[in-house]
Design a protein around this motif. Structure first.
Motif: not given
Length: 616
Positions: A551-560, A579-592
């Motif tokens: 999860r930490e690595l996914v969020e590091k890539h700006g994903g969820s 989900f990994l964004p194309q631009r790799g723009n970091p976003q807040p974690a969204d874990l459900i």
């Protein structure tokens, strides 16, 4: 004050004077009506008397004209008689129209009849006047007696009319006196009632006002005590707190916020938050959107993205995480924003150590897998070398060497795959996640086959993302290894990689990777804990760090990262979605994390679930 009590007192304060004024107006109207009636009766009597006197004057003019003509034989004396005779009829009709009493009407009728007789005799005297003086004198005496009889009728009429006028006048004075006395008495009573009721109302208002003042005083003391309590609490807590107004200017800072930002609360008072709270992305060094601005824009509670650091006034860089929330008044209007943040430098160091430990553990598991996979071709090589060494047939030796070369190729391929897992550059680069998914699935295919588990791969998309391919290998490897551990013999695992949109921002394109298995599923009680460090159900082999690191690595890539699981047969199993964004723009974690049917069904999840159900 109670609004109902206030409305009731206000209604009484306004309604009673209005009702009193209405009563006075009615009484005054009635009194004026009575006075007008009395005055009208007196005026009517005066008109009747005036017109009756006018009839007497006309009769006198008639008598005088007739006497003058008879004595002088001068036609000039007939003119006043003719004028009086002409005006008598209209004057009589006008007077008759004012009379309603039968006795007075009878007198007027008698007067009219006798006057007509007198006029006839008078015209006869004018046309045939007596020749001798004795006869003339006798006729004049008769005419005078007749006129005296007419005047007597009028005098009798006037006596009655004057009496009626006197009665009306007396009644008018009495009515005026009683009306005035009644109005004065009623006004006095109304005034007394108003004074009494107004005093009651003001006493109640005063009592209510005093109670309200006491309540306000008590509430102000409670508010002051609560404010002191909250202020002491905010100054004493271990997290940094900054409160801003709606314009984003600092209004409050506690001691921890002063220490982390390097600003004192006196220096920061009224300063724009951007100058006091300067935050950047730890990896890209770009400016991060201030959480207060985001709260003002969205009107909801927001959090910082991972890997954010704060630059203090003295230039120190401090790793932080924080959250911002709107401050609203009783009507729901935003009146400010509160920001809470903390120094997580030590935690970041600990997390880095845990991630390195997990990477070493993963390397150990990988080494074990590689050793197992390399052992079989090595045994084959040993046997081939032994046979070739004892064989005298050159053709057979050549065949054995060719088989040995194939086994060496298998070992080399496994070695290259193993090196590819961890020998990656630390500089972010664009890569194709679908290729990584196929590579990891191919690496775990032999283990799955030995366990009797089928692996299905759907990864044909060419979408590229910015990040670390080695970290994605570690993520997919963790998820696929967990799925294989959770599946009994005969189960299957489906891995997909497809283009998708960010569920948090549909305008952000990227790629969704899902790992779905038909294993036993994750119990509901464990779903909320699977991403916590050191939580594991593999007592002997697991470290409890795999999913947390993933999860930490996914969020590091700006994903969820999301998970859904079901333990009810026959449709049991678990789906992990990344989900990994194309631009790799970091976003807040969204874990459900939730059971099947709980939580949002995003595009990739729904697609994976439908494919999984169709396959099972």
């Amino acid at each position: 004050m109670d609004p109902r009590l206030y409305n009731r007192l206000l209604l009484r304060l306004i309604g009673i004077p209005i009702a009193s004024l209405a009563l006075l107006a009615l009484a005054l109207g009635y009194g004026l009506q009575r006075v007008q009636q009395s005055a009208h009766a007196v005026d009517r009597a005066d008109v009747v008397i005036s017109r009756a006197n006018n009839l007497i004057k006309l009769m006198v003019d008639e008598e005088t004209g007739l006497r003058g003509y008879l004595l002088t034989r001068d036609p000039a004396f007939l003119q006043p008689m003719r004028d009086a005779n002409r005006d008598f009829g209209p004057a009589f009709q006008a007077l008759s129209g004012l009379i309603s009493r039968p006795d007075q009407a009878g007198r007027l009728q008698r007067l009219n009849a006798e006057h007509e007789v007198w006029e006839q005799e008078a015209h006869r005297e004018i046309n045939l006047p007596p020749l001798d003086s004795a006869t003339l004198e006798q006729h004049m005496v008769e005419r005078r007696k007749e006129m005296d009889s007419l005047r007597a009728i009028v005098d009798e009429f006037l006596v009655v009319a004057s009496g009626r006028r006197a009665e009306h006048s007396a009644d008018s004075r009495v009515v005026n006196r009683y009306v005035l006395a009644g109005l004065i008495l009623l006004a006095a009573l109304v005034a007394a009632l108003l004074v009494w009721e107004t005093r009651r109302i003001f006493r109640e208002l005063t009592a209510a006002y005093n109670r309200q003042i006491e309540e306000i005083h008590r509430r102000s003391e409670d508010v002051y005590a609560r404010e002191q309590w909250l202020s002491t609490t905010l100054f004493s807590i271990g997290d940094a707190v900054i409160a801003c107004d709606t314009e984003g200017r600092v209004d409050f800072m506690n001691l921890i916020a002063e220490q982390l930002t390097g600003w004192t609360k006196e220096e920061a008072k009224g300063v724009v938050l951007h100058e006091v709270f300067r935050i950047f992305n730890e990896e890209t060094r770009t400016v991060v959107e201030n959480p207060v601005d985001k709260v003002r824009r969205l009107g909801t509670i927001v959090g910082l993205a991972n890997h954010t650091f704060l630059v203090s006034k003295d230039g120190r860089e401090i790793c932080i995480d924080d959250s911002g929330a709107p401050i609203r008044d009783s009507s729901g209007k935003m009146i400010g924003v509160v920001l809470v943040f903390r120094d997580i430098t030590d935690r970041r160091v600990s997390e880095g150590a845990l991630m390195r430990a997990e990477k070493l553990a993963a390397a150990g598991r990988l080494a074990a897998s590689v050793a197992h996979e390399v052992n079989n071709p090595l045994e084959g090589l040993t046997n081939l070398v032994y046979i070739a060494r004892h064989s005298e047939d050159l053709g057979e030796v050549r065949q054995m060497l060719m088989q040995a070369e194939g086994e060496l190729g298998r070992i080399a391929h496994l070695t290259r795959q193993s090196l590819g897992f961890y020998r990656e550059t630390s500089v972010p680069a664009y890569f194709k996640p679908a290729a990584i998914v196929r590579e990891v699935a191919e690496f775990y295919q032999p283990r799955a086959s030995s366990l009797g588990i089928s692996v299905h791969i759907e990864a044909s998309t060419s979408v590229e993302v910015l990040g670390s391919p080695g970290e994605l290998r570690q993520i997919v490897s963790n998820l696929l290894a967990n799925s294989l551990d959770a599946c009994p013999r005969g189960a299957s695992v489906r891995i997909t990689a497809s283009s998708a949109s960010d569920p948090r921002n549909l305008s952000s394109p990227g790629i969704r990777i899902t790992v779905a298995d038909s294993g036993l599923g994750i119990p509901h009680a464990n779903l909320k804990s699977i991403f916590e460090p050191f939580f594991t159900t593999k007592k002997d082999t697991g470290t409890g760090l795999g999913l947390w690191v993933s999860r930490e690595l996914v969020e590091k890539h700006g994903g969820s990262m999301h998970v859904r699981s079901r333990t009810t047969k026959p449709r049991c199993g678990t789906i992990f979605s990344i989900f990994l964004p194309q631009r790799g723009n970091p976003q807040p974690a969204d874990l459900i994390a939730g059971t099947d049917g709980i939580g949002p069904a995003h595009n990739g999840d729904a697609h994976s679930t439908s494919n999984w159900n169709a396959a099972n």
